[in-house]
Design a protein around this motif. Structure first.
Motif, mmCIF file in Angstrom:
data_model
loop_
_atom_site.group_PDB
_atom_site.id
_atom_site.type_symbol
_atom_site.label_atom_id
_atom_site.label_comp_id
_atom_site.label_asym_id
_atom_site.label_seq_id
_atom_site.Cartn_x
_atom_site.Cartn_y
_atom_site.Cartn_z
ATOM 1 N N PHE A 1 10.567 -35.308 -32.473
ATOM 2 C CA PHE A 1 10.037 -36.386 -31.641
ATOM 3 C C PHE A 1 9.973 -36.003 -30.171
ATOM 4 O O PHE A 1 9.016 -36.349 -29.468
ATOM 5 C CB PHE A 1 10.877 -37.657 -31.831
ATOM 6 N N ALA A 2 10.984 -35.285 -29.674
ATOM 7 C CA ALA A 2 11.020 -34.941 -28.246
ATOM 8 C C ALA A 2 9.798 -34.129 -27.841
ATOM 9 O O ALA A 2 9.299 -34.265 -26.721
ATOM 10 C CB ALA A 2 12.299 -34.164 -27.926
ATOM 11 N N GLU A 3 9.289 -33.271 -28.739
ATOM 12 C CA GLU A 3 8.155 -32.419 -28.406
ATOM 13 C C GLU A 3 6.820 -33.004 -28.854
ATOM 14 O O GLU A 3 5.780 -32.698 -28.259
ATOM 15 C CB GLU A 3 8.338 -31.032 -29.038
ATOM 16 N N LEU A 4 6.823 -33.823 -29.884
ATOM 17 C CA LEU A 4 5.570 -34.338 -30.426
ATOM 18 C C LEU A 4 5.115 -35.631 -29.753
ATOM 19 O O LEU A 4 3.907 -35.875 -29.634
ATOM 20 C CB LEU A 4 5.702 -34.560 -31.935
ATOM 21 N N VAL A 5 6.046 -36.467 -29.322
ATOM 22 C CA VAL A 5 5.668 -37.763 -28.748
ATOM 23 C C VAL A 5 4.778 -37.614 -27.509
ATOM 24 O O VAL A 5 3.766 -38.315 -27.394
ATOM 25 C CB VAL A 5 6.923 -38.609 -28.435
ATOM 26 N N PRO A 6 5.082 -36.720 -26.537
ATOM 27 C CA PRO A 6 4.170 -36.587 -25.389
ATOM 28 C C PRO A 6 2.764 -36.162 -25.799
ATOM 29 O O PRO A 6 1.772 -36.631 -25.228
ATOM 30 C CB PRO A 6 4.838 -35.509 -24.522
ATOM 31 N N LEU A 7 2.669 -35.288 -26.798
ATOM 32 C CA LEU A 7 1.373 -34.829 -27.266
ATOM 33 C C LEU A 7 0.594 -35.968 -27.923
ATOM 34 O O LEU A 7 -0.592 -36.189 -27.641
ATOM 35 C CB LEU A 7 1.583 -33.682 -28.257
ATOM 36 N N GLY A 8 1.269 -36.726 -28.793
ATOM 37 C CA GLY A 8 0.611 -37.853 -29.435
ATOM 38 C C GLY A 8 0.248 -38.955 -28.459
ATOM 39 O O GLY A 8 -0.810 -39.584 -28.584
ATOM 40 N N ALA A 9 1.107 -39.197 -27.466
ATOM 41 C CA ALA A 9 0.841 -40.258 -26.493
ATOM 42 C C ALA A 9 -0.376 -39.936 -25.643
ATOM 43 O O ALA A 9 -1.204 -40.814 -25.355
ATOM 44 C CB ALA A 9 2.062 -40.469 -25.604
ATOM 45 N N ALA A 10 -0.522 -38.680 -25.220
ATOM 46 C CA ALA A 10 -1.671 -38.297 -24.395
ATOM 47 C C ALA A 10 -2.969 -38.487 -25.164
ATOM 48 O O ALA A 10 -3.968 -38.968 -24.612
ATOM 49 C CB ALA A 10 -1.522 -36.843 -23.948
ATOM 50 N N HIS A 11 -2.969 -38.122 -26.449
ATOM 51 C CA HIS A 11 -4.173 -38.311 -27.252
ATOM 52 C C HIS A 11 -4.453 -39.800 -27.469
ATOM 53 O O HIS A 11 -5.602 -40.243 -27.371
ATOM 54 C CB HIS A 11 -4.020 -37.607 -28.598
ATOM 55 N N PHE A 12 -3.417 -40.559 -27.751
ATOM 56 C CA PHE A 12 -3.582 -41.995 -27.991
ATOM 57 C C PHE A 12 -4.198 -42.673 -26.774
ATOM 58 O O PHE A 12 -5.116 -43.491 -26.901
ATOM 59 C CB PHE A 12 -2.234 -42.612 -28.329
ATOM 60 N N GLN A 13 -3.714 -42.318 -25.586
ATOM 61 C CA GLN A 13 -4.239 -42.927 -24.375
ATOM 62 C C GLN A 13 -5.713 -42.603 -24.184
ATOM 63 O O GLN A 13 -6.508 -43.449 -23.777
ATOM 64 C CB GLN A 13 -3.446 -42.444 -23.159
ATOM 65 N N GLY A 14 -6.095 -41.365 -24.506
ATOM 66 C CA GLY A 14 -7.474 -40.950 -24.267
ATOM 67 C C GLY A 14 -8.478 -41.472 -25.269
ATOM 68 O O GLY A 14 -9.651 -41.625 -24.942
ATOM 69 N N THR A 15 -8.036 -41.759 -26.504
ATOM 70 C CA THR A 15 -9.013 -42.099 -27.536
ATOM 71 C C THR A 15 -8.713 -43.379 -28.312
ATOM 72 O O THR A 15 -9.624 -43.930 -28.929
ATOM 73 C CB THR A 15 -9.117 -40.944 -28.562
ATOM 74 N N CYS A 16 -7.483 -43.847 -28.311
ATOM 75 C CA CYS A 16 -7.098 -44.979 -29.172
ATOM 76 C C CYS A 16 -6.782 -46.250 -28.397
ATOM 77 O O CYS A 16 -7.006 -47.362 -28.892
ATOM 78 C CB CYS A 16 -5.885 -44.616 -30.030
ATOM 79 N N ALA A 17 -6.213 -46.109 -27.201
ATOM 80 C CA ALA A 17 -5.705 -47.271 -26.467
ATOM 81 C C ALA A 17 -6.815 -48.244 -26.101
ATOM 82 O O ALA A 17 -6.558 -49.449 -25.973
ATOM 83 C CB ALA A 17 -4.964 -46.823 -25.206
ATOM 84 N N ILE A 18 -8.042 -47.751 -25.931
ATOM 85 C CA ILE A 18 -9.132 -48.645 -25.540
ATOM 86 C C ILE A 18 -9.375 -49.718 -26.589
ATOM 87 O O ILE A 18 -9.779 -50.830 -26.285
ATOM 88 C CB ILE A 18 -10.426 -47.833 -25.275
ATOM 89 N N CYS A 19 -9.116 -49.390 -27.868
ATOM 90 C CA CYS A 19 -9.266 -50.368 -28.947
ATOM 91 C C CYS A 19 -7.957 -51.081 -29.280
ATOM 92 O O CYS A 19 -7.931 -52.295 -29.469
ATOM 93 C CB CYS A 19 -9.783 -49.686 -30.216
ATOM 94 N N HIS A 20 -6.884 -50.312 -29.380
ATOM 95 C CA HIS A 20 -5.627 -50.852 -29.892
ATOM 96 C C HIS A 20 -4.664 -51.323 -28.809
ATOM 97 O O HIS A 20 -3.618 -51.890 -29.134
ATOM 98 C CB HIS A 20 -4.925 -49.796 -30.753
ATOM 99 N N GLY A 21 -4.985 -51.059 -27.545
ATOM 100 C CA GLY A 21 -4.037 -51.383 -26.502
ATOM 101 C C GLY A 21 -2.859 -50.420 -26.530
ATOM 102 O O GLY A 21 -2.805 -49.488 -27.338
ATOM 103 N N ALA A 22 -1.919 -50.617 -25.644
ATOM 104 C CA ALA A 22 -0.743 -49.759 -25.536
ATOM 105 C C ALA A 22 0.305 -50.542 -24.744
ATOM 106 O O ALA A 22 -0.005 -51.605 -24.192
ATOM 107 C CB ALA A 22 -1.097 -48.456 -24.815
ATOM 108 N N PRO A 23 1.542 -50.066 -24.700
ATOM 109 C CA PRO A 23 2.549 -50.764 -23.890
ATOM 110 C C PRO A 23 2.067 -50.964 -22.456
ATOM 111 O O PRO A 23 1.732 -50.011 -21.758
ATOM 112 C CB PRO A 23 3.748 -49.812 -23.956
#
Length: 385
Positions: free
Chosen positions: A74-96
């Motif tokens: 998790f320590a290494e994967l979460v930043p990678l997943g979060a950056a992608h989520f912000q760029g492509t997913c958050a516009i539809c699903h929102g984020a914290p």
């Protein structure tokens, strides 16, 4: 009863075929008439909403059963997943701290707020949804073929997201990039600054910081020719990555040239260290890097990837163990053989044993990063303050 069915099976079959044909004809008549309102604003009838939701849940649960999830760092994967989520997913699903965009909230069905809904799915199910997408929802399949390693990074982030604060999420999603405050005039003319998909600093190294994750390559000091080739291959769908393809697709040739020149001129910053590997493993990696393995027809790694290697090949010294190991496994599966360069390396990767992959990763991760070859004029210009 069975005897009666046996005597009349032909009649029953004809009746069944007739009813099926009548049902198809009725469905066609309804569709042709246009009386069924398909407007998103009309919503679904309650029975259809129940049926679609039930079918979706059963499909995800059944199809995700064969998946065997790996242990997630998790320590290494979460930043990678979060950056992608912000760029492509958050516009539809929102984020914290970012509510669902009102435009996408009026889709049918509306995209769920994943910070609330992600807990209803287990790890295997989250992977299946992110990897394959969902029909009739607007949820796309993963754009990078054979890059399950990237999908697991998103899964790690999704599992961590429900407990994230707005500040936590921003720290993970922004990486090394900054979102400066804008004056009223800048806001009027340019809009509010956001974490942009193409901001390389969200993930990669800077002049004074290593990449945000050990699963991300260090770009500083790589040869300009290699960086240019890599970005072009991502853009042209010859190199698979659900993370990098959307970024590269937004770049034109001039922007790719400038980015390649910038990173080629950037002083290499070493990756953060992982747990020390054994001296025996590093020695095996050294022999593989310098001499290869004649018996398995594996050439010396440094013949292509060292300081005197080809300019359009990556330098491996100073990259992290997880990244090198991960890329060799992608090559071994055939996930990077769409280009002549990739096909050549795919052959080599298939000849490597698991121990040799671990040894090569350990050896190169323990070498100091090398500066690129003599800078081109564009690289020199990019390096100037």
């Amino acid at each position: 009863m069975m005897a009666w069915i046996t005597r009349h099976w032909r009649s029953l079959l004809l009746w069944g075929l007739g009813l099926f044909a009548a049902g198809v004809a009725l469905a066609f008549i309804i569709a042709y008439s246009g009386i069924f309102n398909i407007a998103a604003s009309a919503g679904h009838p309650a029975w259809m909403e129940w049926f679609l939701q039930f079918g979706k849940e059963r499909s995800v649960k059944v199809n995700s059963r064969p998946i065997v999830p790996p242990e997630l760092d998790f320590a290494e994967l979460v930043p990678l997943g979060a950056a992608h989520f912000q760029g492509t997913c958050a516009i539809c699903h929102g984020a914290p701290g970012q509510p669902v965009n009102p435009v996408f909230d009026h889709m049918l069905p509306s995209p769920p707020d994943l910070q609330k809904h992600v807990r209803y799915w287990n790890r295997e199910q989250l992977f299946w949804i992110a990897r394959h997408g969902l029909q009739f929802t607007g949820m796309p399949a993963w754009s990078g073929g054979d890059r399950d390693d990237e999908v697991w990074a998103v899964v790690a982030f999704l599992e961590a997201m429900p407990s994230m604060t707005k500040a936590d999420y921003h720290r993970y999603a922004s990486g090394h990039s900054e979102t400066p405050s804008a004056s009223a005039q800048e806001f009027v003319h340019e809009g509010r600054p956001r974490l942009d998909l193409t901001a390389c600093n969200r993930c990669h190294d800077t002049a004074d910081a290593s990449p945000t994750s050990l699963h991300i390559p260090r770009l500083g000091g790589q040869d300009e020719a290699y960086l240019k080739r890599a970005l072009q291959e991502y853009r042209d769908d010859f190199r698979q990555s659900g993370f990098m393809e959307p970024v590269a697709d937004d770049l034109d040739d001039e922007q790719i040239d400038r980015l390649a020149a910038y990173y080629a001129a950037l002083k290499p910053f070493p990756h953060k260290r992982t747990a020390a590997s054994s001296p025996e493993l590093r020695e095996l990696g050294r022999r593989l890097a310098e001499q290869g393995d004649r018996e398995r027809r594996i050439p010396a790694c440094l013949s292509c990837h060292g300081g005197k290697g080809r300019e359009d090949y990556p330098r491996l010294a100073g990259q992290s163990e997880p990244y090198i190991r991960q890329q060799l496994q992608v090559w071994r599966r055939g996930g990077r053989n769409q280009t002549p360069h990739g096909a050549m390396m795919s052959v080599v990767a298939r000849r490597l044993t698991d121990q040799q992959i671990e040894a090569a990763a350990a050896f190169f991760a323990n070498q100091p990063p090398q500066s690129g070859q003599a800078l081109s004029s564009s690289a020199e210009e990019a390096a100037r303050p």
